[in-house]
Design a protein around this motif. Structure first.
Motif, PDB file in Angstrom:
ATOM      1  N   GLN A 481     -79.038  41.483 -54.546  1.00 56.73           N
ATOM      2  CA  GLN A 481     -80.334  41.984 -54.993  1.00 56.73           C
ATOM      3  C   GLN A 481     -81.033  42.832 -53.927  1.00 56.73           C
ATOM      4  OE1 GLN A 481     -82.686  38.689 -56.343  1.00 56.73           O
ATOM      5  NE2 GLN A 481     -81.485  38.392 -58.225  1.00 56.73           N
ATOM      6  N   GLY A 482     -80.900  42.486 -52.693  1.00 62.57           N
ATOM      7  CA  GLY A 482     -81.588  43.228 -51.644  1.00 62.57           C
ATOM      8  C   GLY A 482     -80.891  44.497 -51.224  1.00 62.57           C
ATOM      9  N   GLY A 483     -79.812  44.865 -51.895  1.00 66.21           N
ATOM     10  CA  GLY A 483     -79.076  46.064 -51.543  1.00 66.21           C
ATOM     11  C   GLY A 483     -77.835  45.782 -50.719  1.00 66.21           C
ATOM     12  N   GLY A 484     -77.640  44.515 -50.351  1.00 66.25           N
ATOM     13  CA  GLY A 484     -76.452  44.163 -49.598  1.00 66.25           C
ATOM     14  C   GLY A 484     -75.194  44.212 -50.459  1.00 66.25           C
ATOM     15  N   GLY A 525     -78.164  34.392 -54.085  1.00 65.13           N
ATOM     16  CA  GLY A 525     -78.303  35.175 -52.867  1.00 65.13           C
ATOM     17  C   GLY A 525     -77.632  34.530 -51.674  1.00 65.13           C
ATOM     18  N   GLU A 526     -77.545  33.209 -51.685  1.00 68.77           N
ATOM     19  CA  GLU A 526     -76.880  32.471 -50.606  1.00 68.77           C
ATOM     20  C   GLU A 526     -75.592  31.819 -51.104  1.00 68.77           C
ATOM     21  OE1 GLU A 526     -77.360  32.122 -47.351  1.00 68.77           O
ATOM     22  OE2 GLU A 526     -79.026  33.552 -47.380  1.00 68.77           O
ATOM     23  N   GLU A 527     -75.719  31.088 -52.191  1.00 64.08           N
ATOM     24  CA  GLU A 527     -74.555  30.400 -52.743  1.00 64.08           C
ATOM     25  C   GLU A 527     -73.728  31.371 -53.579  1.00 64.08           C
ATOM     26  OE1 GLU A 527     -73.581  26.046 -54.681  1.00 64.08           O
ATOM     27  OE2 GLU A 527     -75.450  27.047 -55.244  1.00 64.08           O
ATOM     28  N   LEU A 528     -72.418  31.226 -53.471  1.00 66.88           N
ATOM     29  CA  LEU A 528     -71.499  32.127 -54.145  1.00 66.88           C
ATOM     30  C   LEU A 528     -70.477  31.337 -54.953  1.00 66.88           C
ATOM     31  CD1 LEU A 528     -70.664  34.549 -51.173  1.00 66.88           C
ATOM     32  CD2 LEU A 528     -72.443  34.842 -52.911  1.00 66.88           C
ATOM     33  N   LEU A 529     -69.971  31.981 -55.992  1.00 66.72           N
ATOM     34  CA  LEU A 529     -68.790  31.507 -56.715  1.00 66.72           C
ATOM     35  C   LEU A 529     -67.676  32.505 -56.465  1.00 66.72           C
ATOM     36  CD1 LEU A 529     -70.292  30.437 -60.169  1.00 66.72           C
ATOM     37  CD2 LEU A 529     -69.728  28.967 -58.226  1.00 66.72           C
ATOM     38  N   VAL A 530     -66.488  32.001 -56.128  1.00 65.70           N
ATOM     39  CA  VAL A 530     -65.364  32.859 -55.763  1.00 65.70           C
ATOM     40  C   VAL A 530     -64.158  32.487 -56.618  1.00 65.70           C
ATOM     41  CG1 VAL A 530     -63.834  33.625 -53.910  1.00 65.70           C
ATOM     42  CG2 VAL A 530     -66.214  33.028 -53.396  1.00 65.70           C
ATOM     43  N   GLY A 531     -63.620  33.468 -57.334  1.00 70.58           N
ATOM     44  CA  GLY A 531     -62.367  33.279 -58.048  1.00 70.58           C
ATOM     45  C   GLY A 531     -61.217  33.763 -57.200  1.00 70.58           C
ATOM     46  N   THR A 532     -60.111  33.028 -57.184  1.00 69.82           N
ATOM     47  CA  THR A 532     -59.001  33.342 -56.295  1.00 69.82           C
ATOM     48  C   THR A 532     -57.740  33.672 -57.081  1.00 69.82           C
ATOM     49  OG1 THR A 532     -58.079  31.106 -56.065  1.00 69.82           O
ATOM     50  CG2 THR A 532     -59.992  31.654 -54.704  1.00 69.82           C
ATOM     51  N   LEU A 538     -64.072  28.653 -56.407  1.00 71.33           N
ATOM     52  CA  LEU A 538     -64.676  27.995 -55.253  1.00 71.33           C
ATOM     53  C   LEU A 538     -66.187  28.156 -55.314  1.00 71.33           C
ATOM     54  CD1 LEU A 538     -62.251  29.309 -52.474  1.00 71.33           C
ATOM     55  CD2 LEU A 538     -61.919  27.398 -54.037  1.00 71.33           C
ATOM     56  N   ARG A 539     -66.868  27.188 -54.742  1.00 70.39           N
ATOM     57  CA  ARG A 539     -68.336  27.224 -54.647  1.00 70.39           C
ATOM     58  C   ARG A 539     -68.725  26.930 -53.210  1.00 70.39           C
ATOM     59  NH1 ARG A 539     -72.527  22.965 -57.638  1.00 70.39           N
ATOM     60  NH2 ARG A 539     -74.481  23.964 -56.939  1.00 70.39           N
ATOM     61  N   GLY A 540     -69.656  27.727 -52.676  1.00 73.04           N
ATOM     62  CA  GLY A 540     -70.084  27.469 -51.311  1.00 73.04           C
ATOM     63  C   GLY A 540     -70.928  28.584 -50.737  1.00 73.04           C
TER      64      GLY A 540
END
Length: 912
Positions: A481-484, A525-532, A538-540
């Motif tokens: 959201q912040g442009g990152g 913004g901090e926590e992410l979900l990652v598909g591998t 993954l969650r973290g």
């Protein structure tokens, strides 16, 4: 060479499969058909060799017998009568020598086989057109003779039995079951690919015709889906405001609440889901599926479903009959609040089309490229601008009055990568792409170069900046959201956070066992979900690291076993993983790496589990320590069945080398010693079951054979299979047998059903077929065309099914879709299968059926019989004293493999 090595470091599997999906699927179908034909050829060759060996063994004895017993010994009135009968038989054999007029049918219709026939004239007429020729070069003759004081009385009695003539036999191959009651009992004959399979009716069923097959009162409801498709799909993980992660596997789109750990399922797709996107309103979802084929091999039409993630109601079905092969990528427009949907299909030209989401109508369409296309999206600030990327290209499309114009991104001085894997839009409107070289490229518009391109040149899209990001491919990009920006790497398995000007801020590396990063979804913004790429979600966070909340297999699965007393089950497959799952907590308890695991079985005490591997090895694992407590090797071919006896004292190991190996089990399943070996199948073992008393085994093989074994007597083959018709079985997983005959569809080729499992209550049987379906039948199911409940969800052949110990759930396992579905068993009443059969059979006047006369040819009470078996068509014949020729199935008790020393040879008669 350098270019080749770089090419090998990227993930090419998804690209090649996307490039030629039709050829791969066509080759898989052809390969499966060739494997089936090879299996049949092997079994036929083994049977022919067995007959030849038997012929060689009998030839010396037959010659001696001919010398001692000439053909014409008329010495008495009885002898002259016997000679006349032989002359009549010789004349009849001449008539039988006429060639066959019709080929054998290839249906799976069952036929009931009663006693030998007695209508001689009609039989002789039929024999002229339906018998294969007898010839000394293509026929093996076996004479079985036993002295009995009442042999003539038995023969006279047999003439009064109901008869089955040879004309009927041919016609019944293509018609409904024929029932002719007989005083000497009945059997059922079912044909699969021309192979006759004989099954005997149990004694408690007297009125087979009156059996009514109904769907079971039990039903299945999808409870949980294990797995995630990340190995070959992109951008397939999103986070909803409801707190649910949206992803797909097989034909199911899963909505998984990451905090409550609950699932909901969207199940309107008819084949594997390939792509997914989220509407700007964060409620509507679009999902596209592949085409697939039906059970007859005809292609199914792919489409896109737009549905409400709150109610799971389908709002619109897009493009049915328009897309070819499947839907590769989808995206909603943003600038106009999601009014349009763009779609890339899997055709050779990878057609790009734009659709009105509300009306479901096509707005525009154009051929994009013959190269693979990995992603498509609208410019968030202008819905008339669309971008696609894929193999060695980035295309910038402009849509104006229903017409597309295309501009290709120019790489200029920068090295052109093999693949452009992904792209996103920055807040400034630039396009950022991730490629197979590990770079993030920033694209922008540039004024036309008039000096180089001449007058009339238009503006171009060129690389403004190259940023080195990862070692290996950049598989995914995600804007914050912040442009990152977040990027996910392939070879280095890193997740890197970038500032708006592409300066690296933070990074972390996911564990190797989960594979590479396939896609990233921002939660808050901090926590992410990652598909591998190894099918995990993954969650973290960057600070705390990542843990798996969804896991699954990554290759074809075959082995499935449920615990005898706990709510856990074990799976194994071609990915070398052996996994233990918990059905209550819906999670993976542990996973270890072995060789290719193809079958598994729990010891009845529940402390250990045996796993059969593809090399002939098998291992016994302790459930608590995960250590190997025992291992052995049987042959050098793959194992297909691991089955403990009900009391746990024996382990049966079924192998593709045609043997069943029996082991004594001691020390609570931790010590194994070879007890014996079951030798008699002419093809590989597919299924086996133990009797409830633990003394007998029923087994199936790849050539559709049913055999019974007396284990307590030293792994002895029970040649008189009639004696096993009333035996009760501790489990029922054999796909061939009287009690499950009705699960086979008409025209089945023998490989259409991969597995079945009877419930512990013996009320229902679940079936896994080759057409992505799970069936639930009433048990027993002994009549053809039995009704069933049918359930969708898998996107590949269903390889295995198994009930939990309490019958509360059913587990089904897909092959190539790497999906495990957990079904809740709903409904059901009291009573079991024996009560249902008893209610139908109560009206019968007879309680027991003696063995059919045709089964009493071998033994001390058998009549005088002259027998001969023809190799052609795998259909044996025999000639008895009443001068009639009868047809018998290949599996009849007149077994061609009977030891020679058990036969009393007296006279031999050859027919030219």
């Amino acid at each position: 060479l350098t270019g080749f090595s770089q090419f090998c470091t990227i993930n090419v599997s998804a690209d090649s499969s996307a490039e030629f999906p039709d050829r791969v699927s066509l080759m898989e179908v052809r390969l499966q058909a060739q494997e089936d034909e090879i299996t049949l050829l092997k079994s036929s060759l083994a049977d022919a060799l067995r007959r030849i060996r038997l012929h060689d063994q009998l030839l010396p004895i037959l010659k001696q017998q001919l010398i001692r017993s000439p053909f014409s010994p008329p010495r008495s009135e009885a002898s002259r009568g016997r000679t006349s009968r032989m002359e009549a038989a010789h004349q009849r054999s001449q008539a039988l020598a006429q060639p066959q007029s019709e080929p054998q049918s290839r249906t799976s219709s069952p036929v009931l086989v009663p006693c030998p026939p007695s209508r001689k004239e009609r039989r002789n007429n039929c024999a002229l057109s339906h018998h294969p020729p007898f010839h000394p070069f293509n026929t093996i003759f076996i004479i079985i003779f036993s002295v009995a004081s009442n042999c003539m009385a038995l023969m006279n009695e047999s003439k009064s039995c109901s008869n089955f003539d040879l004309c009927d036999w041919k016609s019944h191959l293509c018609c409904k079951p024929l029932i002719k009651p007989s005083a000497s009992g009945q059997s059922i004959k079912m044909f699969i690919r021309g192979r006759p399979i004989t099954m005997y009716i149990p004694s408690n069923i007297q009125n087979y015709e009156d059996l009514k097959m109904e769907p079971p009162s039990e039903r299945l409801e999808l409870d949980w889906v294990y797995g995630y498709r990340g190995r070959d799909c992109r951008a397939n993980l999103y986070f909803l405001p409801s707190g649910e992660a949206v992803y797909f596997i097989a034909c199911v789109v899963v909505l998984y609440h990451i905090n409550n750990r609950t699932q909901r399922h969207y199940r309107k797709h008819t084949d594997c889901v390939r792509c997914l996107t989220l509407h700007p309103d964060k409620v509507r979802v679009a999902s596209g599926q592949t085409a697939g084929v039906d059970k007859d091999g005809k292609p199914l039409q792919p489409c896109v479903h737009i549905w409400d993630s709150t109610t799971l109601v389908t709002l619109q079905q897009i493009g049915l009959g328009t897309f070819q092969r499947g839907v590769a990528s989808v995206a909603f427009s943003v600038a106009d609040s999601g009014a349009f949907l763009c779609v890339i299909d899997d055709s050779n030209e990878h057609m790009l089309s734009v659709w009105d989401c509300n009306k479901g109508t096509k707005h525009a369409e154009v051929k994009s490229t013959n190269e693979a296309v990995f992603a498509v999206d609208f410019n968030p600030s202008d819905s008339t601008n669309i971008i696609t990327c894929g193999k060695s290209h980035v295309y910038f499309w402009t849509l104006n009055t229903g017409q597309f114009t295309k501009k290709q991104g120019i790489f200029g001085k920068y090295k052109k990568p093999k693949f452009i894997q992904c792209f996103v839009f920055s807040l400034t409107g630039d396009v950022l792409t991730g490629d197979s070289e590990g770079n993030i490229l920033t694209w922008g518009k540039s004024a036309a170069d008039v000096k180089t391109l001449g007058k009339g040149a238009k503006e171009t899209f060129q690389i403004m900046r190259q940023t080195r990001a990862h070692e290996g491919s950049v598989f995914t990009l995600c804007t914050l959201q912040g442009g990152g920006l977040l990027s996910g790497g392939g070879k280095d398995r890193k997740i890197i956070r970038w500032s708006a000007d592409l300066a690296p801020e933070r990074e972390c590396e996911i564990p190797e066992k989960y594979g590479a990063v396939r896609t990233i979804a921002d939660v808050d913004g901090e926590e992410l979900l990652v598909g591998t790429t190894r099918n995990a979600v993954l969650r973290g966070t960057f600070s705390d690291g990542f843990v798996a909340i969804v896991q699954g297999h990554v290759d074809e699965m075959w082995g499935l076993a449920t615990h005898p007393s706990q709510n856990i089950f074990l799976t194994c497959g071609h990915d070398r993983q052996v996994c233990l799952w918990n059905t209550e907590e819906h999670k993976l308890d542990w996973c270890i790496t072995l060789e290719y695991g193809l079958c598994a079985g729990f010891c009845p005490n529940g402390s250990v589990v045996s796993v059969g591997l593809s090399t002939g090895r098998w291992m016994v694992l302790d459930l608590l320590t995960r250590e190997v407590v025992s291992e052995s090797t049987d042959g050098n071919e793959q194992l297909s069945v691991m089955r403990y006896s009900p009391d746990g004292s024996f382990l049966a190991v079924g192998s593709h080398d045609n043997f069943i190996y029996i082991y004594n089990v001691t020390e609570s399943g931790r010590r194994y010693t070879r007890f014996g070996k079951c030798n008699g199948h002419s093809s590989f073992i597919t299924h086996l079951d133990w009797s409830k008393d633990g003394k007998y085994i029923m087994s199936n093989s790849g050539d559709y054979e049913i055999l019974y074994w007396d284990i307590a007597a030293g792994c002895k083959l029970l040649r008189n299979r009639y004696e096993s018709k009333d035996r009760e079985w501790a489990s029922y997983t054999c796909v061939l047998g009287f009690h499950v005959m009705g699960v086979w569809l008409e025209g089945s080729d023998g490989t259409d059903i991969n597995a079945l499992c009877r419930s512990h209550s013996e009320r229902v049987v679940a079936v896994a077929d080759d057409f992505c379906k799970v069936h639930l039948f009433q048990y027993p199911c002994p009549k053809p065309k039995a009704p069933s409940h049918k359930y969708d969800g898998h996107g590949s052949h269903v390889t295995n099914v198994c009930f939990t110990h309490s019958d509360s759930h059913l587990l089904s396992m897909g092959g190539k879709d790497t999906c495990i579905l957990q079904w809740r068993v709903m409904g059901g009443g009291s009573g079991d299968s024996r009560e249902r059969l008893g209610s139908v059979s109560a009206s019968s006047t007879s309680t027991n059926s003696p063995e059919p006369a045709t089964m009493s040819l071998v033994g001390s009470a058998a009549p005088w019989v002259v027998c001969c078996a023809a190799v052609e068509g795998m259909v044996p014949y025999y000639m008895s004293q009443n001068r009639t020729c009868h047809i018998e199935p290949l599996e009849a008790q007149l077994d061609l493999g009977l030891p020679v020393q058990l036969m009393k040879l007296v006279d031999v008669y050859f027919f030219s």
